[in-house]
Design a protein around this motif. Structure first.
Motif, PDB file in Angstrom:
ATOM      1  N   SER A  72       0.854  -1.211   0.000  1.00  0.00           N
ATOM      2  CA  SER A  72       0.000   0.000   0.000  1.00  0.00           C
ATOM      3  C   SER A  72       0.879   1.247   0.000  1.00  0.00           C
ATOM      4  CB  SER A  72      -0.935  -0.002   1.228  1.00  0.00           C
ATOM      5  OG  SER A  72      -0.159   0.007   2.416  1.00  0.00           O
ATOM      6  N   TYR A  73       0.247   2.386  -0.457  1.00  0.00           N
ATOM      7  CA  TYR A  73       0.943   3.681  -0.383  1.00  0.00           C
ATOM      8  C   TYR A  73       0.920   4.177   1.070  1.00  0.00           C
ATOM      9  CZ  TYR A  73       0.852   4.130  -5.503  1.00  0.00           C
ATOM     10  OH  TYR A  73       1.056   3.954  -6.843  1.00  0.00           O
ATOM     11  N   GLN A 109      -0.319   9.020  -6.813  1.00  0.00           N
ATOM     12  CA  GLN A 109      -1.247   7.899  -6.715  1.00  0.00           C
ATOM     13  C   GLN A 109      -2.209   7.866  -7.893  1.00  0.00           C
ATOM     14  OE1 GLN A 109      -3.049   7.261  -2.840  1.00  0.00           O
ATOM     15  NE2 GLN A 109      -1.372   8.299  -1.776  1.00  0.00           N
ATOM     16  N   ILE A 147       6.229   3.024  -0.118  1.00  0.00           N
ATOM     17  CA  ILE A 147       5.400   1.817  -0.179  1.00  0.00           C
ATOM     18  C   ILE A 147       5.573   1.050   1.129  1.00  0.00           C
ATOM     19  CG2 ILE A 147       4.869  -0.265  -1.509  1.00  0.00           C
ATOM     20  CD1 ILE A 147       4.477   2.353  -3.044  1.00  0.00           C
ATOM     21  N   THR A 177       2.899   9.690   0.289  1.00  0.00           N
ATOM     22  CA  THR A 177       2.822   9.669  -1.184  1.00  0.00           C
ATOM     23  C   THR A 177       1.755  10.650  -1.627  1.00  0.00           C
ATOM     24  OG1 THR A 177       3.452   7.329  -1.179  1.00  0.00           O
ATOM     25  CG2 THR A 177       2.485   8.194  -3.197  1.00  0.00           C
ATOM     26  N   MET A 198       7.492   8.260  -4.045  1.00  0.00           N
ATOM     27  CA  MET A 198       6.424   7.527  -3.332  1.00  0.00           C
ATOM     28  C   MET A 198       7.061   6.634  -2.274  1.00  0.00           C
ATOM     29  SD  MET A 198       5.412   4.786  -6.319  1.00  0.00           S
ATOM     30  CE  MET A 198       5.193   6.079  -7.558  1.00  0.00           C
TER      31      MET A 198
END
Length: 807
Positions: free
Chosen positions: A276-277, A286, A316, A281, A314
């Motif tokens: 998942s972000y 996204q 993760i 981010t 980003m």
């Protein structure tokens, strides 16, 4: 079964204890189990006080209170011996002390003896586990010192032969503790002596060994498989803490940017990871990229433009699915790179099509321009065409190129060219564009008509019908239209005041060759001429071919009998002496055929023969000879009809009738006249006449030779009525003509004269009978042949009159 008398007691292997209790009247014996068959336990006769000699009379018998007869008594010696092996564990399954009870019964008088046989245990059984494999599941979080019960081993033996202890194979994490039960049995517990870690070793294979106290000791083993159960004690870990990705602009939607990989050393749900972000981010990132929560793939979600965003950051997070989940994280940086996204363009400015196939080399046939909207190497272009084409590109100015002819063109090989011009930039990957132009070639008359063959040999059967098709002579011209249209004609050539166009005709459109007249093999045998094919181009081109016409012979000439000569329809009459010997040559029939060698081959047969036993005929040379001498019974007149047949298909023939009359005078035969010299008794008037005649003939022969030589020296003038030819009415033989006198190297013509010369006692060469003429034509030497005719120009007529001779 009785034991042998010489059998000894086995003192070293069998321990026999015989204790006789007088009070109880029971005899006791002790033996170990598994004794050999035939082994002696004891001497009952001696122990019971029985005379051995009376055992047989008293009918000694042994009763065993068991389901098998393990022992028996030797009635000769009184010895108790083993009849069948005794297994203590079988006889006494659960007893610690094992006895066999026996009764010995005697008669006269009747006596009964009770015997107890104690079976002593030996170590004949190894310990064994009821389960060969013991499975245990132990959590990796189990505390040190934890006990795990194990199934104990079993040994059927008793006492010191039973299980003594257990041993465990070497292990860093496990050990065993042996305990003794109330009944004296031994069993073991598995103890954890060191903490487990499933991620280091998920499975432990141990060997548990049970050993008895026998000598020698026996053992049995069981496998212990300990499976370590997982607990969520490991956090997910990415391959690296940060990723830097280069991504070109205009990447297709859905294309893979990167596939993140996080791993968890746990198993099951403790190792299942969700991506998942993180909150750090941005929303734009996204929206531009899609993260797959199951496999960690990051794909393009929207079109990427280098001019809008060049860097995307980003974070993760990877989280496992355990009840008390653990997580790990990484950072991803995406760098957008510029892309060669503009194709080069090509434009045709001018084009010359069609062009003639003989266009000069280096002639410009098209002008093209190229361009590319990109910059740098992405905007630099190169242009080319296929290497196998006879064209080339030449740069004329910036971005302009000329398409020129680099090699001579040939429409017959390639009537049309599809020229593909390709332009490619130097981007990575390079982009290209192409344009195809079609160049058509116009035909020029540059190909000569070609015949498939340079020489044609055409056989033609004689007596052909005028206008018959002989052959089709077709030439090929690969040009087009009027350059391809061909006209055929015969090249004129005079032969004997006759042109070829009077003998043959050719269709000017298709080359069909026809005969305009009927040919005779005996007059014309072959023709040689040329046929020309000419196209309709400007200027016209032509080629010719040689045609050889060969006239084939047919059997269209009947054999002609030239010897013996006779007028048409007349009969030849001959006289021969009755005293003629056997084998004498009577006459020789000679026929000639003007056809070819094959068709002119003559064979002779009797068609009629008065007496078949008197005359014979040679089928090849026509000689008629006597087969025997004449007798008084033979008729004075004989009639012979001879047929001369050629070798044609169908065969043609001619006949001659010969009447033979026998006379009593002693006339010489051909052979006698040629071999015996002439005898002159007196110089008579007849002899004088003959000398004068021979002198005249010799003079005429000399004149004829001179005239012939003069005629040969002059060039003969051909005649339309009778053109020179190589025909032969007589035969193709090795003969020549000189001054109307026939000179031959063989016997053929010699026999022609002899066959007709049987007049009087002297031999006179007389070619024809009285009152007739034999005509020999004089033919030029160049033909090498002769011809016979009843009336022909430039012939020499020879006439000889024979007067009757008186005897």
């Amino acid at each position: 079964m009785e034991a042998q008398p010489s059998m000894k007691y086995i003192a070293t292997f069998v321990l026999v204890s015989a204790v006789v209790y007088t009070a109880s009247s029971v005899t006791h014996y002790s033996i170990p189990e598994e004794m050999e068959v035939g082994s002696v336990v004891a001497n009952l006769a001696a122990d019971l006080g029985i005379d051995v000699q009376t055992l047989g009379m008293r009918k000694l018998r042994l009763d065993i209170l068991a389901n098998k007869k393990y022992l028996d008594v030797n009635k000769d010696t009184g010895e108790l011996f083993i009849l069948e092996r005794i297994d203590r564990e079988y006889v006494c399954t659960s007893k610690s002390v094992c006895y066999l009870k026996l009764e010995v019964i005697l008669e006269n008088p009747v006596r009964i003896f009770n015997i107890e046989l104690e079976i002593m245990d030996i170590n004949d059984n190894a310990p064994y586990f009821r389960r060969d494999t013991i499975h245990l599941d132990v959590s990796e979080s189990t505390s040190v010192g934890e006990r795990f019960s194990l199934s104990n081993a079993v040994d059927p033996d008793i006492g010191s032969n039973s299980i003594k202890g257990y041993y465990l194979s070497e292990s860093a994490n496990f050990d065993i503790e042996v305990q003794t039960g109330r009944d004296g049995s031994k069993f073991a517990d598995l103890i954890l002596k060191k903490s487990l870690d499933r991620e280091e070793q998920a499975l432990h294979n141990l060997i548990l060994t049970a050993i008895d106290g026998g000598v020698p000791a026996r053992s049995g083993t069981a496998s212990i498989i300990v499976r370590v159960l997982d607990t969520n004690d490991n956090t997910p870990q990415f391959d690296t803490d940060s990723y830097t990705i280069n991504l070109t602009e205009n990447a297709p939607i859905g294309s893979l940017v990167v596939k993140l990989n996080a791993s968890d050393r746990d198993e099951g749900s403790n190792a299942d990871i969700v991506y998942s972000y993180s909150l750090y981010t941005s929303e734009k990132t996204q929206q531009t990229f899609r993260l797959n929560p199951d496999n960690g793939e990051i794909r393009v979600k929207e079109m990427i433009n280098y001019e809008d965003f060049r860097i995307y950051d980003m974070e993760i997070i990877a989280t496992d699915k355990a009840v008390n989940s653990l997580s790990g994280k990484c950072k991803v940086k995406i760098l957008v790179t510029d892309m060669n996204d503009n194709h080069p363009e090509i434009s045709i400015k001018s084009l010359s099509s069609p062009v003639k196939e003989d266009i000069p080399v280096n002639t410009v046939i098209a002008v093209v321009s190229v361009s590319d909207k990109d910059s740098g190497e992405n905007g630099q272009v190169c242009i080319h065409i296929s290497d196998h084409l006879p064209f080339a590109l030449k740069e004329s100015s910036d971005s302009y190129y000329e398409l020129i002819v680099s090699e001579p063109l040939d429409r017959e090989k390639m009537p049309e060219y599809d020229i593909t011009i390709t332009v490619t930039d130097r981007g990575n990957p390079p982009l290209s564009d192409n344009e195809t132009i079609t160049l058509e070639l116009l035909d020029v008359n540059d190909n000569v008509p070609q015949f498939p063959q340079t020489f044609y040999t055409i056989p033609v059967m004689e007596n052909n019908a005028p206008g018959a098709l002989l052959s089709s002579l077709t030439a090929i011209d690969p040009d087009l239209h009027e350059n391809q249209y061909l006209v055929y004609f015969i090249i004129e050539k005079e032969i004997v005041n006759t042109s070829m166009s009077m003998l043959f005709s050719i269709n000017p459109e298709n080359g069909n060759l026809y005969a305009l007249k009927t040919f005779d093999y005996e007059i014309e045998k072959e023709f040689l001429f040329h046929i020309e094919a000419r196209d309709s181009g400007v200027p016209p081109l032509n080629s010719n071919v040689t045609v050889h016409i060969i006239i084939m012979d047919q059997n269209d000439n009947t054999p002609v009998i030239v010897s013996p000569w006779r007028a048409h329809g007349s009969v030849v009459e001959e006289k021969i002496p009755r005293s003629t010997d056997k084998g004498t040559l009577i006459a020789k029939v000679i026929a000639i055929d003007s056809d070819s060698v094959h068709n002119s081959r003559i064979t002779y047969q009797f068609l009629q023969n008065t007496d078949t036993t008197l005359f014979s005929l040679d089928q090849y040379n026509g000689e008629i000879r006597t087969m025997r001498m004449f007798s008084y019974r033979d008729s004075r007149h004989q009639r012979l009809v001879v047929i001369a047949k050629d070798n044609g298909e169908p065969a043609l023939s001619a006949t001659v009738t010969i009447k033979l009359s026998t006379v009593e005078t002693a006339l010489k035969t051909y052979a006698d006249m040629t071999e015996v010299p002439l005898e002159y008794d007196i110089f008579s008037d007849l002899n004088l006449y003959l000398v004068i005649g021979l002198g005249s003939v010799s003079f005429l022969l000399l004149i004829t030779i001179l005239v012939t030589i003069v005629l040969k020296c002059q060039k003969p003038k051909p005649s339309k009525a009778a053109p020179p030819s190589r025909n032969s009415v007589i035969s193709e033989r090795n003969s020549t003509i000189a001054d109307s006198t026939l000179v031959s190297n063989d016997a053929y013509w010699y026999s022609l004269f002899l066959a007709e010369t049987r007049k009087g006692k002297l031999v006179v060469r007389q070619p024809v009978p009285k009152g007739s003429r034999y005509i020999v034509s004089s033919i030029p030497r160049s033909t090498g042949l002769t011809e016979t005719s009843d009336s022909a120009a430039s012939t020499l007529q020879a006439s000889t009159t024979t007067s009757s001779s008186s005897t």
